[in-house]
Structures are given as C-alpha cells and as structure tokens.
Design a protein around this motif. Structure first.
Motif, PDB file in Angstrom:
ATOM      1  N   ARG A 151      28.134 -17.181 -10.379  1.00  0.00           N
ATOM      2  CA  ARG A 151      27.996 -15.937  -9.597  1.00  0.00           C
ATOM      3  C   ARG A 151      28.693 -14.788 -10.300  1.00  0.00           C
ATOM      4  N   THR A 161      26.770 -13.706 -13.496  1.00  0.00           N
ATOM      5  CA  THR A 161      25.503 -13.048 -13.144  1.00  0.00           C
ATOM      6  C   THR A 161      25.754 -11.639 -12.648  1.00  0.00           C
ATOM      7  N   ARG A 162      26.758 -11.486 -11.785  1.00  0.00           N
ATOM      8  CA  ARG A 162      27.048 -10.138 -11.265  1.00  0.00           C
ATOM      9  C   ARG A 162      27.501  -9.207 -12.371  1.00  0.00           C
ATOM     10  N   GLU A 163      28.332  -9.728 -13.265  1.00  0.00           N
ATOM     11  CA  GLU A 163      28.852  -8.874 -14.344  1.00  0.00           C
ATOM     12  C   GLU A 163      27.716  -8.367 -15.218  1.00  0.00           C
ATOM     13  N   ALA A 212      24.492  -8.313 -14.532  1.00  0.00           N
ATOM     14  CA  ALA A 212      23.551  -7.467 -13.777  1.00  0.00           C
ATOM     15  C   ALA A 212      24.077  -6.046 -13.690  1.00  0.00           C
ATOM     16  N   ALA A 213      25.394  -5.925 -13.477  1.00  0.00           N
ATOM     17  CA  ALA A 213      25.971  -4.574 -13.350  1.00  0.00           C
ATOM     18  C   ALA A 213      25.794  -3.807 -14.645  1.00  0.00           C
ATOM     19  N   ALA A 256      21.874  -4.507 -10.451  1.00  0.00           N
ATOM     20  CA  ALA A 256      22.742  -5.215  -9.503  1.00  0.00           C
ATOM     21  C   ALA A 256      21.929  -5.880  -8.400  1.00  0.00           C
ATOM     22  N   GLU A 257      20.889  -5.210  -7.915  1.00  0.00           N
ATOM     23  CA  GLU A 257      20.097  -5.781  -6.823  1.00  0.00           C
ATOM     24  C   GLU A 257      19.418  -7.063  -7.231  1.00  0.00           C
ATOM     25  N   GLY A 316      20.287  -9.043  -9.493  1.00  0.00           N
ATOM     26  CA  GLY A 316      21.332 -10.055  -9.643  1.00  0.00           C
ATOM     27  C   GLY A 316      21.631 -10.730  -8.322  1.00  0.00           C
ATOM     28  N   GLU A 317      21.803  -9.903  -7.283  1.00  0.00           N
ATOM     29  CA  GLU A 317      22.118 -10.474  -5.976  1.00  0.00           C
ATOM     30  C   GLU A 317      20.984 -11.350  -5.484  1.00  0.00           C
ATOM     31  N   ILE A 369      21.210 -14.679  -7.055  1.00  0.00           N
ATOM     32  CA  ILE A 369      22.317 -15.459  -6.498  1.00  0.00           C
ATOM     33  C   ILE A 369      21.959 -15.972  -5.117  1.00  0.00           C
TER      34      ILE A 369
END
Lengths: 329, 257, 283
Positions: C124, C127-129, C131-132, C137-138, C140-141, C144
């Motif tokens: 998680r 992936t968030r890093e 994606a940002a 970012a969306e 990525g979420e 997840i």
C-alpha cells in the motif's frame, strides 16, 4: 620383487568410505530407523527412500567418477612420462563441460531427460577428435599443446554460452555448476553416465604394458612392439568416455586425476602398469572422502566438491613441484 | 640362424640423403661393428635395420621376409634394439627394467611365470647387475644403466641384436666385458649382432666383420683385418692414422694424429 | 565516462521536456528501470506517458499487462538507453546500476527509488508513493481498494489448518526466508513455509526437503520459464515419486514485487493449496 598388499588395503579403505558416504548427510539417519526398529513406519520408509534414491546413487557416482579421474590421470602421466599430467590435459573435461552447458541452456535438458550427459559426451568426443587431429604426426609435446589449445577453445565456447544465456541466473548457475558437485543426483543420471565410465575405464586399464614399455622412451617402446598411434587413440577414446561422462554429470572436479596416482606411485615401485589399479581405487576413495567432507563441514553455504578438492589439491600440487625441484638433476 | 639382407636401402629427409644405397647380406654368428665419423648416418642405418623407420627406397629382409610385412610384435620377439644413451623415465627397480625386454611375449594382465623369472635372473647375472637388482634405475651410474639396458635387450633371447654405441660411458673393464659378451652372443650362440662403435681398437679386436659408413654410403664391408687400414681410416675420419698389428696377431691398434 | 561538456549538453536537452511540462506537472515521459516499477507504472498511467520499461516485463509479471508491455519501448538498464528516451522521471529499485544513477543525478533527471516490500502494508505504501509522484493518486487508491477486496475473500476462504509447503527452486540457496513477501503471500493464501527454519544453514537439498515432509512443493517460475539448472534438482526422481501432484509453481515476479496484483497471485495459490488439502482429505 617386493609385493605390498596395496590393492587389498585400498579396496578396503574404499569400502569403508563408501559405507560412510551412505550414512553421511544433512540429517543423521540412525541405522535403527532404516532397519525399522523405531516403530515409525513412515519415518522408516522415508529413511529408506533417502538411502536408496539419494545417497546410494550419490555414492556410486562418486566412486565411478573418482575412479575414472584417478585412472585417467595415471594413464596420462604414464603416456607423457610427466608427473604433472592430468585428465584435463587433452581438453576433454572442458569439452564435456561445454556440451553439458549447451544442453542445459538450450532447453534440451528439459525436453530430453538425458540430454545433459549425452551432450557432455558429445562434447568430450568432439574435443578428443580435435585434439587427435591437431596433434597427429607430431610428438608428445605437440599432442599436449594441441590439447591445451582445444581446451582454450572449449572454455571460450563456455564463456560465450554464459554471455548469451537466456536468463540472468545463468552466469551464476554455470559457474556454480562448473565448481563440481555430486549432490542431488539420481539413478537416472547414473544409469546413463555409468556404462560409459565403465567402458572408458576398461579401455584405459588395458594400456598397462604399453605404458611400462614407454618408460624406456618411444623408440625402445616401438622396438618392443608397441603401436604408439593406436595407443594414443585408445587412451584418448578411453578418456573421452570415462572423463567425458563423469564431467557431464558432475561438473569439473579437479586435482583428483593429478593427485591420486602420486599418492600410490611410490607404493608400487613407480611402475606405470602397477599404478593403474591403485590409482583407480585411490581416486574413488579421495573423491568419496571429499564428498563426505563437504557434507560434514559446518558451513552456512554449501561447499562444492570441486572447491574442496581444489583447496586440498593445490597445496599438494605445490608440494609436488617443490619436491621435483629438489630431486631433479 | 637368422639372415638379414638389404637391397638399395636409402633414407632421405627433405631431399637430404642420410643413408644411400646400402646393400649387404649378413647372418647369425656374425658380430658386425659399424664404424664411421659423426653424422655419417650410422644411427639412421641402425634404425632402418631395426625396422623402426621406413626406408625411402629399397628394403630390408629378415629370413627373406621384408621388414614391412612383419607385425611389430612378431619382429619384437626376434629382434632387440638399443638406441644411443638409452634412458629410463621412471625410477623403477633394475630387475623391472630388465623385465621390460619380455614385453612382446607378455600378456596384458598378469605377472611373470617361472620361465620368465629364470630368463630375467640370467640376464641380470650376465650383465653383472646382481648388486643393483632392487635399485631405482634413475639412480644408476651411466655405465650401470648401460649394462641394465643391455640386459633388457638380451632377456628376450633375440636372434638379432642392434645396438647403437653400447660402450658409451663404460669403464675399461666393463667395456671389454660388454664387447666380449657381444662377440660371444654372435660367435658362440649364433645370433647376429650389429653394433655402432667409436672404440676402434675394441672393434678391431672382437668384431667378425666391419662396416665403414661415410656420408650415408657403405664404403667398406669385410673382416677387420681386410678392411681396416690407414687409407680407409684417413678417408673416413679426415685425420692421419696408423694401424699397428698386435703381437698376438688377433687385433690391431689404431693411432690417430 | 562521458566528458563533462557532453553531459552538460545532454542535460540541457533533457531539461527541455521538464521545462515544457512546467514544474509540478505530472511526468509525461516516464522511464522505469525495474520490473516491479514497470508493473506499477503500467497499472497507473496511460501508455502515452510511458517512455520505456525494462525488457523483463515482456515475459514477467501480471499476465494482463503482457500485451501492453510488448507494445512499449524497452530498455536494458543502460545509461544510453535511458538518456535517449529523454525522460522527465525515472523510477528504479534501490539496487539499480550505480553508474546510471550517478549519471542521472548529474543530468538533473528526477529519480524515484522504490524499496522492496515484505507485506501488504508495504505494498500500500509504495503504491501510494508512486501514484502520488505520477499524479495518479485516485488510480492508486482504486488499485489498493481492489487489492483489499481480494484480501478479504482470501481471509474468508482460508483452510483451517495451514498447508505445509516448502518453497524451493532447486538450488542450495533458493529457499525464500522468513521476512519476505513470498512468506506473506503464502500465509495469506493459507500455507506455511516449513523450509524457513533450515534456510541459511548449509543450504537446502533433496534430503532436507523430503525429511521436512511438506504437503506440497512450491517452485518459482520466472523469465518465461527459460531453461536453467535450478529445475534439475527439483525434478529429482525421488521428489517426482513422493509428490506426483504436489509440485506447484508460482510466478516469481508477482511474489517478489510489491504491487497490488500480488493479491491475484495469492488467490491463485490459495486455489491450488485447497486442491492439495482436498485431495489429502479424500485419501
């Protein structure tokens, strides 16, 4: 003429080492368990399977490979009258290694189960033919140089295979394989390579008289009826079969062919013919002992058989050179 | 008794003639001394007669059969050959070295039988090697090794013995012993002995026949008394020479310079 | 090494796209130097923004991404290829060729290095890093969330007793250790790695495998299953005899990369493990 009981003693030592090899492993299998005394049927079954499917073929392979190397070393030293000759002299082990590497990385080894030993033998024979053709008509020195140059060619080929290998693990794996090992081999491989090793050794065993005569030099040997070209052919064929088959299964195990004849030569009055059988037994014993050593040493990483034989063999080789310096005229 | 003959025997390497047009007939009972200067082709001639080199032209026959038609092992049983300065490359005991002479008749495996042992013992005794029997061959003196090699050559009971410089390195006593033995082998035992020799005095005294070789040609062939005279020696060796007959009439002394 | 003047010229060239895009805008020419990064990048951004990925992705990783991977330009990790692609962002693992990294720093190209992960939290986080940084970012979420759904089903479908397996590829050091992603996935799927105890002491061999009496053997498959020696010992006669059905394979890339698709791989493994347990129960 003194007769020491060399052969019986060596045979007995070999038998002891063979049995010891069956009882050596990562895990101690108590004999009781194997014989079924513990009452744990599944455990006994497992222990027996390990003994029969893993340790027995391993011990036999070690015996045959060591015997092949020891005998070949003795024969080549007799042929060249040079105590520093050894099975790699004719380039045959490099050829076998190249054949095996090609089998593994071309994928043939996956399709055809016995591709590795077969291609290893093919490599050994190809190298033998090349060496023979290149050295034909020249003397011993030319033959040795021919073997050396063909060996270089095979090594270059192996390096090429390494370079072009299809996946990144290849370089690591080839170098590990080349270090030499008889671990985790099975009856399949022994069944293929075994007969070739036996036939090769049989060919080499019969060269005794000719090697004795060669002690007087090539001219006198010929005057005694020795057919030198045929002898060389026989020795190359025997070496290709025995050492080629062994190398294609085990990788390159060094120094046994060099060391084993030396350990026994003084016990048989340095007679080339009488060295043959003891060198065979000694080679088998040394290899089995080294293999037992790799399993008993308490190291984190697995110690490869070829590494151990090298670590012990190289100092021996150095000592040999020093001794030669002292006694040479 | 064995008969050896050559017709038009020649050997050349890269157009250089080493032996040229040698012809003779010889048989058992003769002790032939081969004399000549260095480089005359004596050694090559001996290897040709031993069947160890193929002639470029001509042939050698043994009892009428050409050498080329004989199998190596068969020839080996009847003929023994010793090169110049023979060496042994492994430190094997002297009695093993002598036993090597039996190689042509030994099986691949297995050891000697009683008859073989008898022959080995006889050869060792004949060449005065009893004291060195178990000694390593590489530790022998030059003369001792020469005798051991001779024993090796004799152990197989050859009808034809070809030796290149058998007296090299031998002290006077052993040299005389050896040359007497060679003569006895021929004259008393009916063998054919051909030996290249530098010691002309011994050759003249003990040989039954002399071959003189110069530049590859057989320039003289006959009994020592007939053949060896000052003119021949001078033309062979390119040095003034004198030949003095011995008082007892048996041989002669050669003096150079 | 290239002369400083050449590097400066290249740096100027490379700076152009970044200038054109403007500071803070999402990167439009992404180069990935790492198989795991490839997977993330291909999952998060449209193909038009990917300048090149590694050649490995053409045969490894998520099967759904293979067609895309085969259409994209590839690199072999060399500095030349990277610079030729004129990236505005390069993503690499911590163990990329150091020469390449040094060169990129000198040329002023933005470099993002991702760490290997050992568990789902790690996945998680990475992936968030990524994606940002990629400006997605969306997406990525969403990835997840999908992963979490799958993890929930995995938990429900777990067998009561964990299935004892040994993960072994055939070489003496080919046993995944305790704190690895492989272990996490295995345990999530309902297995337990009984080889972990011995790994690191003298190497693994067939004897050890057999004596541990696992229910199944797990072998990692990689690089399009091109042949290698590692398979040889794993195909030993004794193992074939003792485990006629029990030799499972798993895609090594997905078990080693911290990407959300690992959950898919875990589900596939769980199905195989349940088969093993089922057939054992029936016997």
């Amino acid at each position: 003429m003194r007769t020491r009981p060399v052969v019986p003693v060596l045979a007995a030592a070999l038998a002891v080492l063979f049995v010891a090899s069956l009882f050596t492993g990562r895990v101690w299998l108590p004999p009781r368990e194997i014989l079924g005394g513990t009452g744990d049927a599944a455990g006994t079954e497992l222990a027996r399977l390990i003994l029969v499917e893993l340790r027995l073929p391993r011990a036999l392979l070690g015996l045959l490979a060591g015997a092949s190397l020891g005998l070949c070393g003795a024969v080549l030293q007799g042929l060249t009258r040079n105590p520093l000759a050894e099975p790699g002299l004719l380039g045959i082990s490099s050829g076998a290694a190249l054949g095996a590497v090609i089998a593994i990385y071309s994928g043939l080894a996956l399709e055809v189960p016995l591709a590795t030993p077969l291609l290893g033998l093919a490599g050994a024979f190809l190298t033998a033919l090349l060496t023979l053709a290149l050295g034909r008509g020249g003397g011993m020195l030319v033959l040795i140089l021919a073997g050396s140059s063909v060996s270089g060619l095979m090594l270059a080929g192996t390096a090429l295979a390494l370079n072009l290998a299809p996946n990144p693990y290849a370089a690591y794996e080839i170098s590990q394989w080349l270090l030499g090992s008889i671990a985790d081999k099975s009856w399949d491989q022994l069944a293929l390579a075994g007969p070739f090793m036996v036939i090769g050794c049989a060919l080499l065993m019969g060269t005794g008289r000719a090697l004795d005569a060669l002690a007087l030099g090539e001219l006198q040997a010929r005057s005694l009826g020795i057919d030198l070209p045929r002898l060389r052919l026989r020795i190359i064929a025997g070496t290709a079969l025995a050492v080629g088959a062994a190398t294609s299964i085990t990788g390159a195990i060094g120094f046994i062919g060099l060391v084993a004849p030396h350990l026994v030569r003084h016990l048989v009055d340095y007679e080339p013919r009488r060295v043959l059988v003891p060198a065979t037994l000694c080679g088998a014993a040394v290899l089995l002992a080294a293999d037992i050593g790799t399993r008993l040493l308490p190291l984190d990483q697995e110690l490869k058989l070829g590494v151990l034989t090298g670590l012990v063999g190289a100092p021996f080789f150095i000592a040999l050179v020093l001794r030669l310096k002292r006694t040479a005229p | 008794m064995i008969r050896l003959a050559a017709e038009g025997l020649s050997f050349a390497i890269a157009r250089r003639r080493i032996v040229w047009n040698v012809a003779f007939e010889a048989g058992g009972g003769e002790f032939i001394a081969l004399i000549g200067p260095n480089g005359a082709g004596k050694s090559t001639l001996l290897t040709l007669l031993a069947g160890l080199a193929p002639p470029t032209v001509g042939r050698v026959t043994v009892d009428g059969t050409p050498l080329a038609a004989l199998k190596a092992a068969e020839l080996a049983r009847r003929r023994a050959y010793l090169p110049q300065n023979p060496r042994c490359d492994w430190p094997i005991p002297v009695e093993r070295l002598v036993a090597l002479g039996l190689t042509p008749s030994l099986p691949s495996f297995g050891d000697f039988d009683a008859e073989d042992r008898r022959r080995i013992d006889a050869a060792i005794a004949a060449c005065d090697l009893e004291a060195h029997r178990a000694q390593a061959a590489t530790t022998l003196s030059g003369g001792e090794l020469a005798r051991a090699m001779l024993a090796r050559a004799l152990v197989g009971d050859p009808h034809l013995l070809i030796v290149d410089e058998p007296l090299a390195g031998l002290d006077p006593r052993h040299a005389i012993d050896t040359v007497r033995r060679l003569r006895a082998l021929a004259v008393e035992e009916g063998r054919l002995v051909i030996a290249a020799m530098h010691d002309l005095n011994l050759a003249l005294r003990h040989a039954t026949r002399v071959w003189a070789v110069s530049s590859g040609n057989l320039v003289a062939d006959g009994s020592p008394r007939e053949v060896v005279d000052a003119p021949l020696l001078q033309s062979l060796f390119d040095v003034p020479a004198r030949v003095h007959a011995d008082a007892d009439g048996e041989g002669a002394r050669v003096e150079f310079g | 090494m290239m002369r400083p003047a050449v590097v400066a010229a290249l740096a100027a060239l490379l700076a152009l796209p970044a200038l054109a895009a403007g500071e803070g805008a999402p990167p439009r020419r992404i180069v990935s130097l790492n198989l795991c990064a490839d997977q993330l990048v291909m999952s998060l951004v449209p193909p038009g923004r990917i300048a090149s990925i590694t050649w490995l992705s053409r045969s490894e990783g998520d099967p759904d991404l293979l067609p895309l991977a085969r259409r994209l330009p590839v690199n072999h990790g060399s500095a030349e290829e990277v610079l030729a692609a004129r990236p505005d962002l390069v993503i690499a693992g911590r163990y990329t060729t150091s020469t390449t990294r040094a060169l990129l720093r000198r040329a002023g190209v933005r470099l993002l290095e991702i760490d290997p992960v050992q568990d789902w939290d790690g996945i998680r986080a990475v992936t968030r890093e990524v994606a940002a940084v990629l400006g997605e970012a969306e997406r990525g979420e969403a990835l997840i969330a999908d992963m979490d759904d799958r993890l929930a089903s995995l938990a429900l479908a777990r067998p009561e007793a964990p299935i004892r397996v040994i993960g072994w590829a055939g070489g003496p050091t080919d046993v995944p250790g305790r704190d690895t992603l492989f272990n996490t996935l295995l345990e999530t799927a309902g297995g337990v790695n009984v080889g972990v105890l011995d790994a690191g002491r003298g190497g693994f061999d067939v004897e050890r495998v057999v004596l541990r009496r696992p229910q199944a053997l797990l072998r990692g498959v990689s690089y399009g299953a091109t042949p290698s020696l590692r398979n040889e010992a794993a195909r030993h006669r004794l193992l074939r005899r003792l485990y006629p059905q029990g030799q499972l394979t798993y895609p090594e890339a997905l078990f080693g990369c911290g990407v959300p698709q690992a959950a898919v791989a875990a589900q596939a493994l769980q199905r195989s493990l349940r088969d093993i347990a089922g057939s054992a129960a029936r016997r």
